[in-house]
Design an enzyme around this catalytic site. Structure first.
Site, PDB file in Angstrom:
ATOM      1  N   ASN A 104       0.838  -1.199   0.000  1.00 55.51           N
ATOM      2  CA  ASN A 104       0.000   0.000   0.000  1.00 55.51           C
ATOM      3  C   ASN A 104       0.871   1.247   0.000  1.00 55.51           C
ATOM      4  O   ASN A 104       0.476   2.288  -0.512  1.00 55.51           O
ATOM      5  CB  ASN A 104      -0.901   0.015   1.244  1.00 55.51           C
ATOM      6  N   ARG A 158      -8.301   5.350   1.308  1.00 50.50           N
ATOM      7  CA  ARG A 158      -7.563   4.621   0.266  1.00 50.50           C
ATOM      8  C   ARG A 158      -6.542   5.466  -0.492  1.00 50.50           C
ATOM      9  O   ARG A 158      -5.582   4.926  -1.039  1.00 50.50           O
ATOM     10  CB  ARG A 158      -8.563   3.993  -0.714  1.00 50.50           C
ATOM     11  N   ASP A 196       2.014   6.848   0.024  1.00 50.62           N
ATOM     12  CA  ASP A 196       0.955   5.982  -0.463  1.00 50.62           C
ATOM     13  C   ASP A 196       1.071   5.691  -1.960  1.00 50.62           C
ATOM     14  O   ASP A 196       0.871   6.568  -2.801  1.00 50.62           O
ATOM     15  CB  ASP A 196      -0.398   6.679  -0.182  1.00 50.62           C
ATOM     16  N   ARG A 224      -0.525 -12.694   2.902  1.00 51.12           N
ATOM     17  CA  ARG A 224      -1.343 -11.816   3.738  1.00 51.12           C
ATOM     18  C   ARG A 224      -1.134 -10.423   3.166  1.00 51.12           C
ATOM     19  O   ARG A 224       0.002  -9.937   3.098  1.00 51.12           O
ATOM     20  CB  ARG A 224      -0.882 -11.822   5.193  1.00 51.12           C
ATOM     21  N   ASP A 241      -1.128  -6.736   3.491  1.00 54.79           N
ATOM     22  CA  ASP A 241      -1.144  -5.703   4.524  1.00 54.79           C
ATOM     23  C   ASP A 241      -1.931  -4.477   4.063  1.00 54.79           C
ATOM     24  O   ASP A 241      -1.839  -4.065   2.909  1.00 54.79           O
ATOM     25  CB  ASP A 241       0.312  -5.296   4.818  1.00 54.79           C
ATOM     26  N   HIS A 265      -6.738   0.007   2.705  1.00 48.40           N
ATOM     27  CA  HIS A 265      -6.252   1.284   2.183  1.00 48.40           C
ATOM     28  C   HIS A 265      -5.981   1.235   0.679  1.00 48.40           C
ATOM     29  O   HIS A 265      -5.326   2.121   0.131  1.00 48.40           O
ATOM     30  CB  HIS A 265      -5.012   1.727   2.968  1.00 48.40           C
ATOM     31  N   GLU A 295      -5.754  -7.908   4.979  1.00 47.94           N
ATOM     32  CA  GLU A 295      -5.947  -7.242   6.256  1.00 47.94           C
ATOM     33  C   GLU A 295      -6.907  -6.075   6.089  1.00 47.94           C
ATOM     34  O   GLU A 295      -6.538  -5.011   5.583  1.00 47.94           O
ATOM     35  CB  GLU A 295      -4.612  -6.728   6.826  1.00 47.94           C
ATOM     36  N   ASN A 330      -3.447 -10.495  17.188  1.00 48.25           N
ATOM     37  CA  ASN A 330      -2.429 -10.483  16.132  1.00 48.25           C
ATOM     38  C   ASN A 330      -1.256  -9.612  16.572  1.00 48.25           C
ATOM     39  O   ASN A 330      -1.241  -9.101  17.690  1.00 48.25           O
ATOM     40  CB  ASN A 330      -3.023 -10.072  14.778  1.00 48.25           C
ATOM     41  N   ARG A 359      -5.688 -18.665  12.723  1.00 46.66           N
ATOM     42  CA  ARG A 359      -4.269 -18.310  12.777  1.00 46.66           C
ATOM     43  C   ARG A 359      -3.841 -18.252  14.242  1.00 46.66           C
ATOM     44  O   ARG A 359      -4.467 -17.569  15.056  1.00 46.66           O
ATOM     45  CB  ARG A 359      -4.022 -16.946  12.130  1.00 46.66           C
TER      46      ARG A 359
HETATM   47  C1  ARE Z   1       5.265   3.910  12.278  1.00 46.72           C
HETATM   48  C2  ARE Z   1       5.087   4.767  13.513  1.00 46.72           C
HETATM   49  C3  ARE Z   1       4.161   5.924  13.204  1.00 46.72           C
HETATM   50  C4  ARE Z   1       4.717   6.726  12.031  1.00 46.72           C
HETATM   51  C5  ARE Z   1       4.916   5.800  10.841  1.00 46.72           C
HETATM   52  C6  ARE Z   1       5.548   6.513   9.637  1.00 46.72           C
HETATM   53  O1  ARE Z   1       4.540   3.981  14.580  1.00 46.72           O
HETATM   54  O2  ARE Z   1       4.079   6.759  14.364  1.00 46.72           O
HETATM   55  O3  ARE Z   1       3.785   7.727  11.668  1.00 46.72           O
HETATM   56  O4  ARE Z   1       5.757   4.710  11.235  1.00 46.72           O
HETATM   57  O5  ARE Z   1       6.775   7.037   9.997  1.00 46.72           O
HETATM   58  C7  ARE Z   1       2.919  -0.799  11.673  1.00 46.72           C
HETATM   59  C8  ARE Z   1       2.744  -0.054  12.991  1.00 46.72           C
HETATM   60  C9  ARE Z   1       2.741   1.427  12.787  1.00 46.72           C
HETATM   61  C10 ARE Z   1       3.991   1.857  12.032  1.00 46.72           C
HETATM   62  C11 ARE Z   1       3.916   1.166  10.678  1.00 46.72           C
HETATM   63  C12 ARE Z   1       5.063   1.514   9.752  1.00 46.72           C
HETATM   64  O6  ARE Z   1       1.508  -0.466  13.585  1.00 46.72           O
HETATM   65  O7  ARE Z   1       2.727   2.048  14.083  1.00 46.72           O
HETATM   66  O8  ARE Z   1       4.031   3.276  11.876  1.00 46.72           O
HETATM   67  O9  ARE Z   1       3.983  -0.264  10.905  1.00 46.72           O
HETATM   68  O10 ARE Z   1       6.270   1.256  10.340  1.00 46.72           O
HETATM   69  C13 ARE Z   1      -4.796   0.917  10.692  1.00 46.72           C
HETATM   70  C14 ARE Z   1      -4.734   0.231   9.331  1.00 46.72           C
HETATM   71  C15 ARE Z   1      -4.140  -1.153   9.377  1.00 46.72           C
HETATM   72  C16 ARE Z   1      -2.817  -1.178  10.153  1.00 46.72           C
HETATM   73  C17 ARE Z   1      -3.099  -0.602  11.536  1.00 46.72           C
HETATM   74  C18 ARE Z   1      -1.850  -0.581  12.415  1.00 46.72           C
HETATM   75  O11 ARE Z   1      -6.031   0.190   8.761  1.00 46.72           O
HETATM   76  O12 ARE Z   1      -3.914  -1.584   8.054  1.00 46.72           O
HETATM   77  O13 ARE Z   1      -3.580   0.742  11.407  1.00 46.72           O
HETATM   78  N1  ARE Z   1      -2.242  -2.530  10.221  1.00 46.72           N
HETATM   79  C19 ARE Z   1      -1.177  -2.947   9.262  1.00 46.72           C
HETATM   80  C20 ARE Z   1      -0.101  -3.786   9.931  1.00 46.72           C
HETATM   81  C21 ARE Z   1       0.704  -2.909  10.860  1.00 46.72           C
HETATM   82  C22 ARE Z   1       1.439  -1.849  10.070  1.00 46.72           C
HETATM   83  C23 ARE Z   1       0.688  -1.360   8.896  1.00 46.72           C
HETATM   84  C24 ARE Z   1      -0.546  -1.848   8.540  1.00 46.72           C
HETATM   85  C25 ARE Z   1       1.383  -0.439   8.001  1.00 46.72           C
HETATM   86  O14 ARE Z   1      -0.663  -4.884  10.557  1.00 46.72           O
HETATM   87  O15 ARE Z   1       1.612  -3.661  11.646  1.00 46.72           O
HETATM   88  O16 ARE Z   1       1.725  -0.720  10.934  1.00 46.72           O
HETATM   89  O17 ARE Z   1       2.139  -1.253   7.109  1.00 46.72           O
HETATM   90  C26 ARE Z   1      -9.189   1.762  13.566  1.00 46.72           C
HETATM   91  C27 ARE Z   1      -9.340   1.508  12.067  1.00 46.72           C
HETATM   92  C28 ARE Z   1      -8.194   0.668  11.543  1.00 46.72           C
HETATM   93  C29 ARE Z   1      -6.854   1.246  11.938  1.00 46.72           C
HETATM   94  C30 ARE Z   1      -6.803   1.386  13.468  1.00 46.72           C
HETATM   95  C31 ARE Z   1      -5.497   1.971  13.959  1.00 46.72           C
HETATM   96  O18 ARE Z   1      -9.439   0.555  14.270  1.00 46.72           O
HETATM   97  O19 ARE Z   1     -10.545   0.829  11.825  1.00 46.72           O
HETATM   98  O20 ARE Z   1      -8.285   0.600  10.134  1.00 46.72           O
HETATM   99  O21 ARE Z   1      -5.822   0.355  11.490  1.00 46.72           O
HETATM  100  O22 ARE Z   1      -7.883   2.201  13.895  1.00 46.72           O
HETATM  101  O23 ARE Z   1      -5.296   3.231  13.398  1.00 46.72           O
HETATM  102 CA    CA Z   2      -3.559   3.653  -0.279  1.00 44.16          CA
END
Ligand code: ARE
Ligand code: CA
Length: 479
Positions: free
Chosen positions: A100, A150, A159, A187, A189, A193, A226, A289, A328
C-alpha cells in the site's frame, strides 16, 4: 482465492512473528509438520527501513524500501531455502506483503541492506519509484471517507497508487517472484487502504502456484487481506471478500468480550455469521495479532494475549474447537513496550529461537504455538475435521460444553468463583479419554486428568474454579 491448501489432517497457520528464515525452516521440520500445523505466516520479507537509533522497532519492516527480498529475517537465498524445506514437509508458506505504501517521510531513509531512499521527495531508487507513482500527500482525517482511507497516507506512509500501470507491474513482479520460490499465498497488509478493483486486478495477474514446488497445475495463490472492520466506517470487509479471504477482526474482539466476562458464554452457541461475522469460508480468524497484542490496530484492551495465559488458553481452545473460519495462531516474543522489536544479539541481529529440552522456547521467544494446551488443540481440530457442533449444553451463563460429532468433546467453565460439576453428553464412544489441556496421552497413559465416558456417551465432568477453565478430549486421546 480462498483455499489455504492445508494438507489433509492439518490445520491452522501460525504467525512466526519476526522469526529468522533459518529458524522457521527448522520449526517446519521439527514441530509444525509433525504436530499437524498447516502453514506458517512470515513477517514482511522485502527490503525495509532500518532504524538502529530507535533500537529497531518491529514496525520498521512495514516500511518497504524496495521489493528485493532482504529483511531482518534473512536474504533471498535463506528465504528460498526456507520455503523449500517447509514445502518438503508439507507446511505451506504465506508471506506478509506490504504494497500500500513505502516508508514515511525520511531523508535519507536507510534500508536494512544499506541502500537509501528519499522519503520526502518520494524517490526509491532500488525499485525505482518516483513521486508520480504515489498518491498526492494528504492525511486520513476520518475513516468515514473511503477516498481518504484509500488515497491518503496511512500513518504518514508514502501511499502508492495501485491504479498506475507501472506500480501494478512492480507489485505483480514481486508476488510472482515469491510464487517462483514456492509460497502458497499472501497476507495483504493494509488492504483496506487500497481499492478493491486494483487488488482484484493485481491478484488476477499473478501466476499459478509453482509446479516445480509440487503444486498441482492451475492453482491460484491463497490470499487473505488485512481489512479492519469493527463496524461504523466507510470501508467494509464485504468490499473485499468476494475475491479472497479477509481477516475477521470482529472475531477476536467478540471472543475477548466473552472470555473477559462481558458477554455470557451461552451465546457462543451460534458464534459465526449470525454475530455479523463474514461467511466462514471467507474469514481468517485469530484471538490476537501482532498489532492488537501490543495496542496497535484494533480491538484495544478487550483483546486477550499470551500475557494472560489461563484466559489465552481458553480463548485459543475455543477458536480451535469451533468450526468457523481458517484459524491463525499467534507466536510472539516477550515485550514490555509497544515498539520493542524481537530479541537481539549485541550486533543487533535477531536472536535464534532456542528450544529447551522440555520443548519450550528460550531467548525471549514466547512460542504460544508450542504451549501444550494450544498444540494439543491443533490435534483436536484435525481429528474432528468435517463434524458439526452437537450435544450443546450450557448452564444459562458462563459454563458451556459441546461435542464435534462423535469425535471430540470440550467443556468451558468461566462462571465467576464457581465449580462445574455435571453429567454431560459427550457424543463419544465408551472409554477413557485423556484431557489434552491438563495433559497428554503418552504411551497409552494420560499425563493429565482422564474422563470416563459411559455406554450412554455420558461422562461426569468436574472443572474446579482453581483449575484450567477448559477441558478437551477427542478420539485421538482415548487410552
Ligand atoms: C510507524 C510509527 C508511526 C509513524 C509511521 C511513519 O509507529 O508513528 O507515523 O511509522 O513514519 C505498523 C505499525 C505502525 C507503524 C507502521 C510503519 O503499527 O505504528 O508506523 O507499521 O512502520 C490501521 C490500518 C491497518 C494497520 C493498523 C496498524 O487500517 O492496516 O492501522 N495494520 C497494518 C499492519 C501494521 C502496520 C501497517 C498496517 C502499516 O498490521 O503492523 O503498521 O504497514 C481503527 C481503524 C483501523 C486502523 C486502526 C489503527 O481501528 O478501523 O483501520 O488500522 O484504527 O489506526
Ligand atoms: Ca492507499
Amino acid at each position: 482465492q480462498k483455499n489455504p491448501y492445508a494438507l489433509p489432517g492439518r490445520s491452522a497457520v501460525v504467525h512466526l512473528f519476526e522469526w529468522k528464515f533459518r529458524d522457521i525452516a527448522r520449526e517446519c521440520e521439527e514441530f509444525l509438520a509433525p504436530m499437524g500445523y498447516a502453514a506458517v505466516q512470515t513477517s514482511p520479507i522485502a527490503e525495509h527501513l532500518s532504524q538502529p537509533k530507535k533500537g529497531h522497532p518491529w514496525w520498521e519492516r512495514y516500511q518497504p524500501m524496495s521489493f528485493r527480498i532482504v529483511s531482518r529475517s534473512g536474504n533471498e537465498s535463506r528465504f528460498a531455502e526456507m520455503v523449500e524445506r517447509c514445502n518438503y514437509v508439507g507446511v505451506r508458506v504465506y508471506v506478509d506483503v506490504v504494497f500500500n505504501h513505502m516508508t514515511g517521510p525520511l531523508k535519507p531513509a536507510r534500508s536494512i541492506a544499506g541502500t537509501s531512499a528519499d522519503g520526502i521527495n518520494r524517490n526509491y531508487p532500488e525499485v525505482p519509484f518516483h513521486s508520480n507513482h504515489f498518491n498526492p500527500k494528504c492525511d486520513i482525517h476520518t475513516y468515514n471517507d473511503v477516498n481518504q482511507v484509500r488515497n491518503c497516507l496511512l500513518s504518514g506512509l508514502n501511499d502508492l497508487n495501485q491504479t498506475n500501470t507501472y506500480v501494478r507491474e512492480k507489485i505483480i513482479d514481486f508476488l510472482n517472484r515469491l510464487i517462483d520460490h514456492g509460497v502458497a499465498g499472501f497476507r495483504v497488509d493494509a488492504a483496506k487502504h487500497m481499492w478493491p478493483a486494483d487488488l482484484e486486478y493485481i491478484y488476477s495477474q499473478v501466476k499459478n502456484l509453482s509446479a516445480r514446488h509440487g503444486f498441482a497445475p492451475g492453482l491460484r495463490p491463497f490470499i487473505y487481506q488485512e481489512v479492519i472492520d469493527l463496524g461504523g466506517e466507510g470501508v467494509k470487509k464485504t468490499d473485499y471478500n468476494a475475491f479472497a479471504r479477509v481477516t475477521e477482526f470482529k472475531y477476536g474482539a467478540e471472543i475477548g468480550n466473552v472470555f473477559r466476562g462481558h458477554n455470557a458464554m451461552k451465546w457462543l452457541k451460534n458464534f459465526g455469521s449470525e454475530w455479523g461475522l463474514l461467511p466462514s469460508g471467507d474469514a481468517l480468524v485469530f484471538v490476537d495479532n501482532h498489532d492488537n497484542q501490543r495496542g496497535h490496530g484494533a480491538g484495544g484492551p478487550t483483546i486477550i494475549t499470551h500475557k494472560e495465559p489461563r484466559l489465552y488458553k481458553m480463548a485459543v481452545a475455543f477458536m480451535l474447537s469451533w468450526p468457523y473460519g481458517y484459524p491463525r495462531v499467534m507466536s510472539s516474543y516477550s515485550f514490555n513496550n509497544t515498539d520493542k522489536g524481537p530479541p537481539i544479539n549485541k550486533n543487533s541481529s535477531i536472536k535464534n529461537v532456542t528450544i529447551t529440552s522440555n520443548g519450550k522456547c528460550g531467548n525471549g521467544w514466547v512460542c504460544e504455538h508450542r504451549w501444550p494446551a494450544i498444540v494439543n488443540m491443533i490435534e483436536f481440530r484435525n481429528k474432528v475435521d468435517g463434524t458439526a457442533v452437537a450435544n450443546w449444553w450450557d448452564n444459562g451463563n458462563y459454563q458451556i460444553a459441546y461435542s464435534r460429532g462423535d469425535k471430540g468433546f470440550i467443556v468451558f467453565n468461566e462462571e465467576m468463583g464457581a465449580d462445574l460439576k455435571q453429567i454431560l453428553k459427550t457424543g463419544l464412544a465408551e472409554g477413557s479419554y485423556c484431557d489434552v489441556i491438563s495433559g497428554k496421552k503418552m504411551r497409552n497413559k494420560c499425563t493429565g486428568r482422564t474422563v470416563d465416558v459411559g455406554k450412554d456417551g455420558n461422562a461426569a465432568i468436574t472443572l474446579l474454579k482453581e483449575e484450567e477453565g477448559v477441558l478437551a478430549i477427542h478420539i485421538g486421546s482415548k487410552i
